[in-house]
Write a protein that holds these residues in place. Sequence first.
Motif, PDB file in Angstrom:
ATOM      1  N   SER A   4       0.833  -1.198   0.000  1.00 44.55           N
ATOM      2  CA  SER A   4       0.000   0.000   0.000  1.00 44.55           C
ATOM      3  C   SER A   4       0.867   1.246   0.000  1.00 44.55           C
ATOM      4  N   LEU A   5       0.404   2.260  -0.724  1.00 43.83           N
ATOM      5  CA  LEU A   5       1.101   3.534  -0.840  1.00 43.83           C
ATOM      6  C   LEU A   5       0.135   4.642  -0.451  1.00 43.83           C
ATOM      7  N   LEU A   6       0.536   5.496   0.481  1.00 41.93           N
ATOM      8  CA  LEU A   6      -0.261   6.645   0.881  1.00 41.93           C
ATOM      9  C   LEU A   6       0.251   7.840   0.083  1.00 41.93           C
ATOM     10  N   VAL A   7      -0.594   8.405  -0.768  1.00 40.77           N
ATOM     11  CA  VAL A   7      -0.204   9.495  -1.658  1.00 40.77           C
ATOM     12  C   VAL A   7      -0.799  10.795  -1.143  1.00 40.77           C
ATOM     13  N   SER A   8      -0.003  11.872  -1.192  1.00 41.92           N
ATOM     14  CA  SER A   8      -0.496  13.185  -0.797  1.00 41.92           C
ATOM     15  C   SER A   8       0.065  14.228  -1.737  1.00 41.92           C
ATOM     16  N   GLN A   9      -0.606  15.374  -1.747  1.00 43.89           N
ATOM     17  CA  GLN A   9      -0.176  16.462  -2.613  1.00 43.89           C
ATOM     18  C   GLN A   9      -0.151  17.751  -1.805  1.00 43.89           C
ATOM     19  N   GLY A  10       0.985  18.436  -1.863  1.00 50.98           N
ATOM     20  CA  GLY A  10       1.129  19.736  -1.229  1.00 50.98           C
ATOM     21  C   GLY A  10       1.137  20.818  -2.293  1.00 50.98           C
ATOM     22  N   GLN A  11       1.381  22.035  -1.879  1.00 52.15           N
ATOM     23  CA  GLN A  11       1.382  23.147  -2.809  1.00 52.15           C
ATOM     24  C   GLN A  11       2.523  23.041  -3.822  1.00 52.15           C
ATOM     25  N   ASN A  12       3.688  22.559  -3.384  1.00 52.74           N
ATOM     26  CA  ASN A  12       4.859  22.504  -4.253  1.00 52.74           C
ATOM     27  C   ASN A  12       5.410  21.101  -4.462  1.00 52.74           C
ATOM     28  N   HIS A  13       4.652  20.074  -4.111  1.00 51.20           N
ATOM     29  CA  HIS A  13       5.171  18.716  -4.251  1.00 51.20           C
ATOM     30  C   HIS A  13       4.044  17.683  -4.220  1.00 51.20           C
ATOM     31  N   THR A  77       0.973  23.167  11.471  1.00 48.36           N
ATOM     32  CA  THR A  77       0.434  24.460  11.886  1.00 48.36           C
ATOM     33  C   THR A  77      -1.078  24.307  12.073  1.00 48.36           C
ATOM     34  N   ILE A  78      -1.694  25.289  12.678  1.00 44.13           N
ATOM     35  CA  ILE A  78      -3.150  25.267  12.837  1.00 44.13           C
ATOM     36  C   ILE A  78      -3.824  25.217  11.470  1.00 44.13           C
ATOM     37  N   SER A  79      -3.280  25.943  10.516  1.00 42.37           N
ATOM     38  CA  SER A  79      -3.831  25.943   9.160  1.00 42.37           C
ATOM     39  C   SER A  79      -3.740  24.553   8.522  1.00 42.37           C
ATOM     40  N   GLU A  80      -2.598  23.876   8.672  1.00 43.37           N
ATOM     41  CA  GLU A  80      -2.437  22.527   8.129  1.00 43.37           C
ATOM     42  C   GLU A  80      -3.368  21.544   8.832  1.00 43.37           C
ATOM     43  N   ALA A  81      -3.499  21.679  10.148  1.00 41.80           N
ATOM     44  CA  ALA A  81      -4.397  20.811  10.905  1.00 41.80           C
ATOM     45  C   ALA A  81      -5.846  21.020  10.455  1.00 41.80           C
ATOM     46  N   ILE A  94     -11.987  27.266   9.535  1.00 43.33           N
ATOM     47  CA  ILE A  94     -11.349  28.349   8.788  1.00 43.33           C
ATOM     48  C   ILE A  94     -10.455  29.107   9.758  1.00 43.33           C
ATOM     49  N   SER A  95      -9.144  29.149   9.450  1.00 41.75           N
ATOM     50  CA  SER A  95      -8.181  29.791  10.333  1.00 41.75           C
ATOM     51  C   SER A  95      -7.767  31.151   9.783  1.00 41.75           C
ATOM     52  N   SER A  96      -7.635  32.124  10.667  1.00 40.09           N
ATOM     53  CA  SER A  96      -7.160  33.446  10.257  1.00 40.09           C
ATOM     54  C   SER A  96      -5.661  33.397   9.981  1.00 40.09           C
ATOM     55  N   PHE A  97      -5.150  34.420   9.300  1.00 38.18           N
ATOM     56  CA  PHE A  97      -3.711  34.508   9.048  1.00 38.18           C
ATOM     57  C   PHE A  97      -2.941  34.608  10.360  1.00 38.18           C
ATOM     58  N   ARG A  98      -3.505  35.294  11.343  1.00 46.73           N
ATOM     59  CA  ARG A  98      -2.835  35.473  12.638  1.00 46.73           C
ATOM     60  C   ARG A  98      -2.544  34.138  13.311  1.00 46.73           C
ATOM     61  N   LEU A  99      -3.476  33.203  13.218  1.00 46.13           N
ATOM     62  CA  LEU A  99      -3.323  31.907  13.884  1.00 46.13           C
ATOM     63  C   LEU A  99      -2.758  30.821  12.985  1.00 46.13           C
ATOM     64  N   GLY A 100      -2.875  30.984  11.687  1.00 44.37           N
ATOM     65  CA  GLY A 100      -2.558  29.931  10.732  1.00 44.37           C
ATOM     66  C   GLY A 100      -1.191  29.314  10.881  1.00 44.37           C
ATOM     67  N   ASP A 101      -0.166  30.104  11.227  1.00 48.28           N
ATOM     68  CA  ASP A 101       1.201  29.591  11.317  1.00 48.28           C
ATOM     69  C   ASP A 101       1.585  29.090  12.702  1.00 48.28           C
TER      70      ASP A 101
END
Length: 138
Positions: A4-13, A77-81, A94-101
Motif C-alpha cells: 500500500s502507498l499513501l499518496v499526498s499532494q502539497g502546494q509545491n510537491h 500548523t493550525i492551518s495545516e491541521a 477556517i483559520s485566520s492569518f494570525r493563527l494559521g502559522d
Amino acid sequence: MNGSLLVSQGQNHESGVVINGSAHVWGRSISDPKCLTTGTRITVTSRGTLRFSHLDKDELVRLLAWTTGQIALETETISEAADIFNRYNQKQIISSFRLGDQRLSGLFDLNRPDIFVQAARSIAGARVREDAHHFYLE
C-alpha cells in the motif's frame, strides 16, 4: 506495487509513502529501478526532482493515525491541521492569518473538530465564531 502507498499532494510537491509491502519506481530520472520498502517516502518537487527519505516507526504510526479515526499533530500548523480536519468533516475549520502559522500538538479525534477548536481557543488564544457549516478561528 506490492503493498500500500499513501499518496499526498502539497502546494509545491507530490509524495507517496509505502505504508506496507514494497514498491518499485523507475522513469526518466532513475537509471535503474529503485525498490522502496515500508516507511520510504518519495517526493516529486514542482521542478520534477525526486527525493527519497525514510520515516521512523513513530512517524509512520503518526502519519497513519487517521486510519483509526485519530489525528496526531506534532509539527503541523493550525492551518495545516484545519486542512486535515476539513477533509473528513462537513463542518469546516477556517483559520485566520494570525493563527494559521501557530503550531498545536496533540492527539485528536478526527470526527470531533470541535475539540480541536476548543484546544485552539485555550492554548493559542483563538477567538471562535461558529455557524452551521464553519468554525472560524481568529
